[in-house]
Design a protein around this motif. Structure first.
Motif, PDB file in Angstrom:
ATOM      1  N   GLU A  55     -31.606   6.988  29.954  1.00 29.05           N
ATOM      2  CA  GLU A  55     -32.178   6.724  28.632  1.00 29.05           C
ATOM      3  C   GLU A  55     -31.844   5.290  28.253  1.00 29.05           C
ATOM      4  O   GLU A  55     -30.663   4.895  28.245  1.00 29.05           O
ATOM      5  CB  GLU A  55     -31.616   7.687  27.591  1.00 29.05           C
ATOM      6  N   LEU A  56     -32.887   4.492  27.971  1.00 29.42           N
ATOM      7  CA  LEU A  56     -32.726   3.103  27.548  1.00 29.42           C
ATOM      8  C   LEU A  56     -33.248   2.973  26.118  1.00 29.42           C
ATOM      9  O   LEU A  56     -34.390   3.362  25.830  1.00 29.42           O
ATOM     10  CB  LEU A  56     -33.496   2.166  28.474  1.00 29.42           C
ATOM     11  N   THR A  57     -32.413   2.451  25.232  1.00 29.75           N
ATOM     12  CA  THR A  57     -32.774   2.364  23.817  1.00 29.75           C
ATOM     13  C   THR A  57     -32.606   0.937  23.315  1.00 29.75           C
ATOM     14  O   THR A  57     -31.527   0.333  23.463  1.00 29.75           O
ATOM     15  CB  THR A  57     -31.889   3.297  22.971  1.00 29.75           C
ATOM     16  N   LEU A  58     -33.666   0.399  22.746  1.00 31.50           N
ATOM     17  CA  LEU A  58     -33.627  -0.901  22.086  1.00 31.50           C
ATOM     18  C   LEU A  58     -33.315  -0.635  20.612  1.00 31.50           C
ATOM     19  O   LEU A  58     -34.094  -0.006  19.899  1.00 31.50           O
ATOM     20  CB  LEU A  58     -34.974  -1.607  22.235  1.00 31.50           C
ATOM     21  N   MET A  59     -32.150  -1.118  20.155  1.00 36.96           N
ATOM     22  CA  MET A  59     -31.634  -0.741  18.847  1.00 36.96           C
ATOM     23  C   MET A  59     -32.242  -1.593  17.726  1.00 36.96           C
ATOM     24  O   MET A  59     -32.300  -2.824  17.819  1.00 36.96           O
ATOM     25  CB  MET A  59     -30.108  -0.892  18.831  1.00 36.96           C
ATOM     26  N   ASP A  60     -32.670  -0.899  16.669  1.00 40.70           N
ATOM     27  CA  ASP A  60     -33.154  -1.556  15.440  1.00 40.70           C
ATOM     28  C   ASP A  60     -31.929  -2.086  14.687  1.00 40.70           C
ATOM     29  O   ASP A  60     -31.059  -1.323  14.277  1.00 40.70           O
ATOM     30  CB  ASP A  60     -33.913  -0.534  14.595  1.00 40.70           C
ATOM     31  N   GLN A  61     -31.848  -3.415  14.496  1.00 43.56           N
ATOM     32  CA  GLN A  61     -30.673  -4.027  13.871  1.00 43.56           C
ATOM     33  C   GLN A  61     -30.864  -4.314  12.378  1.00 43.56           C
ATOM     34  O   GLN A  61     -30.046  -4.994  11.759  1.00 43.56           O
ATOM     35  CB  GLN A  61     -30.309  -5.320  14.597  1.00 43.56           C
ATOM     36  N   SER A  62     -31.955  -3.739  11.816  1.00 41.61           N
ATOM     37  CA  SER A  62     -32.198  -3.952  10.381  1.00 41.61           C
ATOM     38  C   SER A  62     -31.585  -2.847   9.530  1.00 41.61           C
ATOM     39  O   SER A  62     -31.582  -2.935   8.310  1.00 41.61           O
ATOM     40  CB  SER A  62     -33.714  -4.002  10.128  1.00 41.61           C
ATOM     41  N   GLY A  63     -31.081  -1.800  10.185  1.00 38.62           N
ATOM     42  CA  GLY A  63     -30.547  -0.660   9.447  1.00 38.62           C
ATOM     43  C   GLY A  63     -31.567   0.410   9.178  1.00 38.62           C
ATOM     44  O   GLY A  63     -31.270   1.432   8.541  1.00 38.62           O
ATOM     45  N   LYS A  64     -32.795   0.241   9.606  1.00 39.88           N
ATOM     46  CA  LYS A  64     -33.861   1.213   9.355  1.00 39.88           C
ATOM     47  C   LYS A  64     -33.892   2.342  10.396  1.00 39.88           C
ATOM     48  O   LYS A  64     -34.671   3.287  10.269  1.00 39.88           O
ATOM     49  CB  LYS A  64     -35.215   0.492   9.346  1.00 39.88           C
ATOM     50  N   GLU A  65     -33.075   2.229  11.422  1.00 42.38           N
ATOM     51  CA  GLU A  65     -32.947   3.266  12.456  1.00 42.38           C
ATOM     52  C   GLU A  65     -34.257   3.505  13.215  1.00 42.38           C
ATOM     53  O   GLU A  65     -34.514   4.609  13.701  1.00 42.38           O
ATOM     54  CB  GLU A  65     -32.477   4.588  11.830  1.00 42.38           C
ATOM     55  N   ARG A  66     -35.118   2.470  13.309  1.00 43.08           N
ATOM     56  CA  ARG A  66     -36.364   2.623  14.047  1.00 43.08           C
ATOM     57  C   ARG A  66     -36.177   2.103  15.476  1.00 43.08           C
ATOM     58  O   ARG A  66     -36.727   1.068  15.868  1.00 43.08           O
ATOM     59  CB  ARG A  66     -37.486   1.859  13.329  1.00 43.08           C
ATOM     60  N   HIS A  67     -35.400   2.845  16.245  1.00 42.90           N
ATOM     61  CA  HIS A  67     -35.067   2.414  17.601  1.00 42.90           C
ATOM     62  C   HIS A  67     -36.219   2.727  18.557  1.00 42.90           C
ATOM     63  O   HIS A  67     -36.975   3.683  18.367  1.00 42.90           O
ATOM     64  CB  HIS A  67     -33.800   3.120  18.079  1.00 42.90           C
TER      65      HIS A  67
END
Length: 357
Positions: A55-67
């Motif tokens: 599992e590869l996840t690009l993390m949303d760094q705005s705090g919106k949890e839209r990974h």
């Protein structure tokens, strides 16, 4: 950086294998003309056909949890895992994300991307119910060797024990006992193998020893000596333990120790304790000491002939027995008796070895 150039993570370990994440800012393939970023996970250690889920996840760094998540973990184990054939094998995406969109997204913060990687190594695959099974019987090699002994065929060495002749096969004895191997094939081997005389051992004991070396099991004591009593069984186990130690048969020695532990009694425990001390049987010795030190057993054991033999042959054991008795609050009883040389007026200070008839 250029197409095909990458940034690698530090190596991490999962499932006994090393792994690393590879990020290609300008893409891995020239055919995409640097339009996409590429993301892969690679096997970084030696391995063949390593099956794993990723599992590869690009993390949303705005705090919106839209990974942005790409995962294998929802797949069935039968078909889902990806197989990495060798070190350097990769799994991932050449077109993980469009580069122009990534540069203006919430995934990028201070020119930094945060990527989370999960790896699940599949150690075995599931199997359905087996339709057919083949029963494999337990090994019966001991029975084959035992029947060879009983038949008397091919014997090439005779032993004279207490006036009786026992025929055996040199190669079998040598395979089972390093002592027999040295005696029959070593540089100091007996020259006359037609008849080797065995000293300080009774015929039933030697027969039981030979029986074990062929059958890998204890013989029927009643059948061997013609008597059926617990005392005879214990006496045979004592003599056979000494024989096992003499011929370096560790399994037989442990079998005899186990039998003596099961049969420990007032009348035999002292002689068994002396035997355990003489042949370094630590577990058997501990069992005997604990049995004698019990308040309900102590007095009766001290009145047996075996206890006199124990005092004469293994005086150091009496000191250990005192320590066990002290723990049970009976120190004075044993200490007083130990200092009394006239405990039994019928004893003449000598112990006559009991024989098996």
């Amino acid at each position: 950086m250029g197409i095909g150039k990458y940034v690698a993570s530090e190596t991490f370990y999962i499932g006994g294998y090393a792994w690393a994440v590879y990020f290609y800012p300008d893409g891995k393939s020239s055919e995409d003309n640097a339009s996409y970023v590429s993301l892969f996970i690679a096997l970084a250690s030696e391995g063949t056909d390593v099956r794993a889920l990723f599992e590869l996840t690009l993390m949303d760094q705005s705090g919106k949890e839209r990974h942005k998540v790409h995962s294998h973990f929802g797949r069935a184990l039968e078909s889902g895992p990806y197989t990495l054939k060798y070190r350097g094998s990769m799994w991932g995406y050449k077109r993980f994300y469009k580069r122009t969109q990534l540069e203006t997204s919430d995934f990028l913060k201070d020119d930094t991307l945060l990527i989370r990687c999960c790896v699940g190594v599949v150690k075995s695959h599931t199997e359905g119910p087996k339709t057919y099974t083949i029963a494999v019987p337990p090994s019966n090699i001991g029975q084959h060797f035992g029947k060879l002994l009983d038949s008397g065929k091919g014997t090439d060495v005779n032993f004279e024990v207490d006036g009786e002749i026992c025929a055996s096969h040199k190669i079998v004895l040598a395979a089972r006992s390093p002592v027999f191997r040295a005696q029959l094939f070593g540089p100091m081997k007996d020259q006359n193998t037609q008849c080797i005389k065995v000293e300080d051992m009774e015929a039933p004991v030697f027969k039981a020893l030979i029986h074990f070396m062929y059958w890998d099991a204890l013989p029927d004591i009643e059948e061997l000596v013609g008597l059926n009593s617990k005392w005879v069984s214990t006496l045979m186990a004592q003599h056979l333990l000494a024989a096992a130690d003499r011929y370096a048969l560790e399994r037989l020695r442990l079998l005899c120790e186990a039998r003596l532990c099961e049969d420990v009694s007032i009348n035999t425990v002292a002689t068994t304790l002396a035997l355990a001390e003489q042949h370094q049987c630590i577990q058997l010795k501990s069992v005997c000491l604990k049995f004698i030190a019990l308040p309900e057993n102590l007095k009766d054991v001290m009145q047996t002939d075996g206890f006199e033999y124990l005092k004469e042959s293994c005086p150091s054991v009496i000191t250990e027995l005192l320590q066990y008795v002290a723990k049970n609050g009976e120190h004075s009883a044993i200490a007083c008796t130990h200092g009394n040389d006239n405990l039994d007026s019928d004893m003449n200070g000598r112990r006559v070895k009991q024989r098996i008839h």
